[in-house]
Design an enzyme around this catalytic site. Structure first.
Site, mmCIF file in Angstrom:
data_model
loop_
_atom_site.group_PDB
_atom_site.id
_atom_site.type_symbol
_atom_site.label_atom_id
_atom_site.label_comp_id
_atom_site.label_asym_id
_atom_site.label_seq_id
_atom_site.Cartn_x
_atom_site.Cartn_y
_atom_site.Cartn_z
ATOM 1 N N VAL A 66 9.053 -6.793 0.922
ATOM 2 C CA VAL A 66 8.062 -7.872 0.873
ATOM 3 C C VAL A 66 8.039 -8.551 -0.502
ATOM 4 O O VAL A 66 8.083 -9.782 -0.601
ATOM 5 C CB VAL A 66 6.665 -7.327 1.241
ATOM 6 C CG1 VAL A 66 5.568 -8.309 0.871
ATOM 7 C CG2 VAL A 66 6.619 -7.037 2.737
ATOM 8 N N ALA A 74 11.576 -4.162 27.252
ATOM 9 C CA ALA A 74 11.499 -2.697 27.372
ATOM 10 C C ALA A 74 12.676 -2.060 26.650
ATOM 11 O O ALA A 74 13.747 -2.662 26.521
ATOM 12 C CB ALA A 74 11.514 -2.313 28.853
ATOM 13 N N CYS A 102 6.642 -0.703 9.586
ATOM 14 C CA CYS A 102 5.310 -1.292 9.779
ATOM 15 C C CYS A 102 4.577 -0.791 11.021
ATOM 16 O O CYS A 102 3.515 -0.177 10.902
ATOM 17 C CB CYS A 102 5.423 -2.810 9.823
ATOM 18 S SG CYS A 102 5.854 -3.499 8.219
ATOM 19 N N ARG A 111 13.865 3.280 8.536
ATOM 20 C CA ARG A 111 12.563 3.962 8.524
ATOM 21 C C ARG A 111 11.999 3.996 9.952
ATOM 22 O O ARG A 111 11.905 2.962 10.605
ATOM 23 C CB ARG A 111 11.598 3.246 7.570
ATOM 24 C CG ARG A 111 12.004 3.407 6.105
ATOM 25 C CD ARG A 111 11.063 2.696 5.162
ATOM 26 N NE ARG A 111 11.293 1.272 5.083
ATOM 27 C CZ ARG A 111 10.634 0.437 4.250
ATOM 28 N NH1 ARG A 111 9.722 0.920 3.428
ATOM 29 N NH2 ARG A 111 10.898 -0.843 4.224
HETATM 30 N N1 LIG Z 1 8.855 -4.354 5.340
HETATM 31 C C1 LIG Z 1 8.226 -5.208 6.130
HETATM 32 O O1 LIG Z 1 8.795 -5.754 7.086
HETATM 33 C C2 LIG Z 1 6.789 -5.575 5.863
HETATM 34 C C3 LIG Z 1 6.241 -6.708 6.494
HETATM 35 C C4 LIG Z 1 4.899 -7.046 6.238
HETATM 36 C C5 LIG Z 1 4.125 -6.230 5.416
HETATM 37 N N2 LIG Z 1 4.681 -5.111 4.843
HETATM 38 C C6 LIG Z 1 3.828 -4.304 3.971
HETATM 39 O O2 LIG Z 1 4.149 -4.638 2.614
HETATM 40 C C7 LIG Z 1 4.046 -3.484 1.779
HETATM 41 C C8 LIG Z 1 5.355 -3.222 1.067
HETATM 42 O O3 LIG Z 1 6.333 -2.904 2.053
HETATM 43 P P1 LIG Z 1 7.895 -2.947 1.725
HETATM 44 O O4 LIG Z 1 8.607 -2.785 3.019
HETATM 45 O O5 LIG Z 1 8.201 -4.093 0.848
HETATM 46 O O6 LIG Z 1 8.020 -1.592 0.873
HETATM 47 P P2 LIG Z 1 9.245 -1.160 -0.014
HETATM 48 O O7 LIG Z 1 9.212 0.311 -0.063
HETATM 49 O O8 LIG Z 1 10.494 -1.851 0.425
HETATM 50 O O9 LIG Z 1 8.872 -1.755 -1.475
HETATM 51 C C9 LIG Z 1 7.828 -1.306 -2.279
HETATM 52 C C10 LIG Z 1 8.296 -1.382 -3.728
HETATM 53 O O10 LIG Z 1 7.195 -1.130 -4.589
HETATM 54 C C11 LIG Z 1 7.701 -0.429 -5.721
HETATM 55 N N3 LIG Z 1 6.548 0.198 -6.413
HETATM 56 C C12 LIG Z 1 5.722 1.166 -5.987
HETATM 57 N N4 LIG Z 1 4.791 1.432 -6.911
HETATM 58 C C13 LIG Z 1 5.006 0.599 -7.947
HETATM 59 C C14 LIG Z 1 4.371 0.368 -9.183
HETATM 60 N N5 LIG Z 1 3.297 1.073 -9.568
HETATM 61 N N6 LIG Z 1 4.868 -0.569 -10.007
HETATM 62 C C15 LIG Z 1 5.951 -1.290 -9.655
HETATM 63 N N7 LIG Z 1 6.598 -1.130 -8.468
HETATM 64 C C16 LIG Z 1 6.143 -0.201 -7.637
HETATM 65 C C17 LIG Z 1 8.702 0.545 -5.133
HETATM 66 O O11 LIG Z 1 9.618 1.017 -6.089
HETATM 67 C C18 LIG Z 1 9.365 -0.364 -4.074
HETATM 68 O O12 LIG Z 1 10.501 -1.039 -4.605
HETATM 69 C C19 LIG Z 1 3.565 -2.358 2.708
HETATM 70 O O13 LIG Z 1 2.170 -2.302 2.674
HETATM 71 C C20 LIG Z 1 4.032 -2.813 4.070
HETATM 72 O O14 LIG Z 1 3.277 -2.273 5.105
HETATM 73 C C21 LIG Z 1 5.985 -4.774 5.036
#
Ligand SMILES: NC(=O)c1ccc[n+]([C@@H]2O[C@H](COP(=O)([O-])OP(=O)(O)OC[C@H]3O[C@@H](n4cnc5c(N)ncnc54)[C@H](O)[C@@H]3O)[C@@H](O)[C@H]2O)c1
Length: 436
Positions: A11, A252, A260, A327
């Site tokens: 994201v 299906a 997510c 995942r």
């Molecule tokens: N992946 C999707 O399709 C998607 C879609 C919509 C919403 N989301 C939501 O967005 C959020 C992030 O998801 P994602 O898939 O991008 O996760 P991700 O694991 O790909 O990325 C999260 C990043 O945050 C970094 N991080 C964690 N703690 C940190 C800190 N203190 N300082 C700096 N960096 C830090 C991690 O190293 C990682 O690179 C989640 O809440 C998820 O539910 C994800």
């Protein structure tokens, strides 16, 4: 505008490159040094169509920079987007450790007005928590706002989804926050929905749970189809033409996965239970989803009898096409189950094999889809990549030791399979079997 992003994963990074594409100056922060080293070289850390080109473009134009310092992000951006993970705890609640840590880190160096925006998917009332955490740890007398701006991108089409979203939702409790977010999203041609912070937080969880519900519902209908000889695709088509229902998410298969839906459905169940509201309708969504994978495994056993020592070809490991994200991938759970059964697996995926190899180095990783089928007792299709839809089934048949295919995504050409005398077992559809 100068924008900071904390958490440069699926994201954060996509949001960062897309904000840069819209003309903003962006600083993306992450604490994973391996990821940062790649990003600083304009190399993508995960597969996403269109991302490498945009990353290179804005890295070269210096509109997008990377850092490991939250302090630098606080200094740089007028708006600071929190995009860190919110995984499930063992009990299925959303783990807010990363969000809380970012809130405290922001507070440490906050000296001027900043807008802090939650983009991570978070339980309702998190905005209040973030605000309270910052207030508790902030060192100076400083004004700030917290807002919610949930993200709806889909991996695999994330760039397109982010540049041309169906809608932008912002949850705000101040005029200044709304003005700044309107500036961030100036030029986007889609409905701009302004709500309270709590409503915005809930829109995200409710949307994901509703989409998961649609998938689980049609999977449940597929069970009725299997018992009665009806065809779930015909049923879904007839349902989806009704504008009140719509055709999307009525396919299906062996169930949803990814980072997510599974966690967001669980989190919403916990949120409602914490509020004293019966969560059984939401819990049923994941129960149906897990059951779908079990049913697929049962079909394998019913057809192949003993799985131990059978050679099985598996097409597709990612949780959906166009991503290398494994995942909660249904394919991966099936692989793990089949390993326990003692089956020998020949697996293939266009991009997700390196990720699976890290967890299961001893599987046979095929050079191409046909190589996977070589000498196998059956082929299992677990992810509907186009390359599998378009595969030459005559060559597949020639390669298989036993010409049986389990199509867990209903993506293969049934007529062609029938003409070739293959056995094709789908989900919620009558089996295709050779004429006797
Ligand atoms: N992946 C999707 O399709 C998607 C879609 C919509 C919403 N989301 C939501 O967005 C959020 C992030 O998801 P994602 O898939 O991008 O996760 P991700 O694991 O790909 O990325 C999260 C990043 O945050 C970094 N991080 C964690 N703690 C940190 C800190 N203190 N300082 C700096 N960096 C830090 C991690 O190293 C990682 O690179 C989640 O809440 C998820 O539910 C994800």
């Amino acid at each position: 505008m100068k924008i900071s992003i904390i958490g440069s994963g699926h994201v954060g990074l996509i949001s960062g490159v897309c904000f840069a594409e819209k003309g903003h100056e962006v600083l993306c922060v992450d604490h994973d040094n391996e990821k940062l080293a790649k990003l600083r070289n304009a190399e993508v850390p995960f597969f996403e169509p269109g991302l490498p080109e945009l990353l290179k473009k804005h890295h070269t134009a210096k509109r997008l920079r990377f850092s490991d310092s939250t302090a630098e992000a606080v200094k740089f951006g007028q708006a600071i987007f929190i995009c860190v993970g919110t995984p499930s705890t063992e009990r299925g609640k959303a783990d807010m450790t990363y969000v809380e840590k970012v809130a405290r880190d922001i507070a440490e160096t906050l000296t001027d007005y900043r807008l802090i925006v939650e983009k991570s998917t978070v339980p309702i009332m998190t905005g209040e928590r973030v605000k309270a955490a910052i207030q508790r740890y902030v060192r100076a007398e400083v004004h700030f706002d917290v807002a919610s701006n949930p993200e709806f991108l889909r991996e695999g089409s994330a760039i397109e989804d982010t540049l041309k979203p169906d809608r932008i939702v912002i949850g705000v409790d101040s005029g200044k926050a709304e003005t700044l977010l309107r500036e961030v999203y100036a030029g986007y041609e889609c409905p701009f929905v302004v709500t309270s912070i709590g409503s915005a937080e809930l829109i995200k969880h409710a949307s994901n749970s509703f989409l998961a519900l649609k998938i689980s519902f049609i999977n449940w209908v597929s069970r009725l189809c299997e018992r009665t000889g009806a065809d779930v695709n015909e049923v879904a088509k007839g349902m989806g033409l009704d504008h009140r229902i719509g055709p999307h998410f009525l396919h299906a298969g062996i169930g949803y996965g990814g980072s997510c839906f599974p966690k967001d459905v669980e989190a919403l169940a916990h949120i409602s239970e914490d509020l004293g509201i019966d969560a059984s309708p939401i819990r049923m969504i994941s129960t149906l989803n897990k059951g779908q994978a079990d049913r697929f495994h049962d079909r394998l056993e019913k057809e192949l009898w003993v799985l131990k020592d059978k050679t099985l070809a598996i097409w597709g490991l990612a949780f959906k096409p166009n991503t290398d994200d494994i995942r909660e991938a249904p394919a991966l759970s099936l692989v793990q189950r089949l390993i326990k059964d003692g089956a020998k697996l020949r697996v293939h995926d266009p991009v997700a094999m390196p990720a699976v190899r890290k967890q299961h180095p001893d599987l046979y990783y095929a050079k191409d889809p046909l190589d996977a089928t070589s000498g196998a007792d059956a082929l299992l299709v677990c992810t509907e990549w186009p390359v599998y839809r378009e595969a030459d089934l005559a060559k597949v048949k020639a390669n298989l030791r036993v010409p049986i295919i389990f199509d867990g995504r209903n993506c293969l050409d049934r007529k062609r399979a029938g003409d070739l005398g293959l056995t094709l077992i789908g989900v919620g559809k009558p089996d295709v079997r050779p004429k006797k």
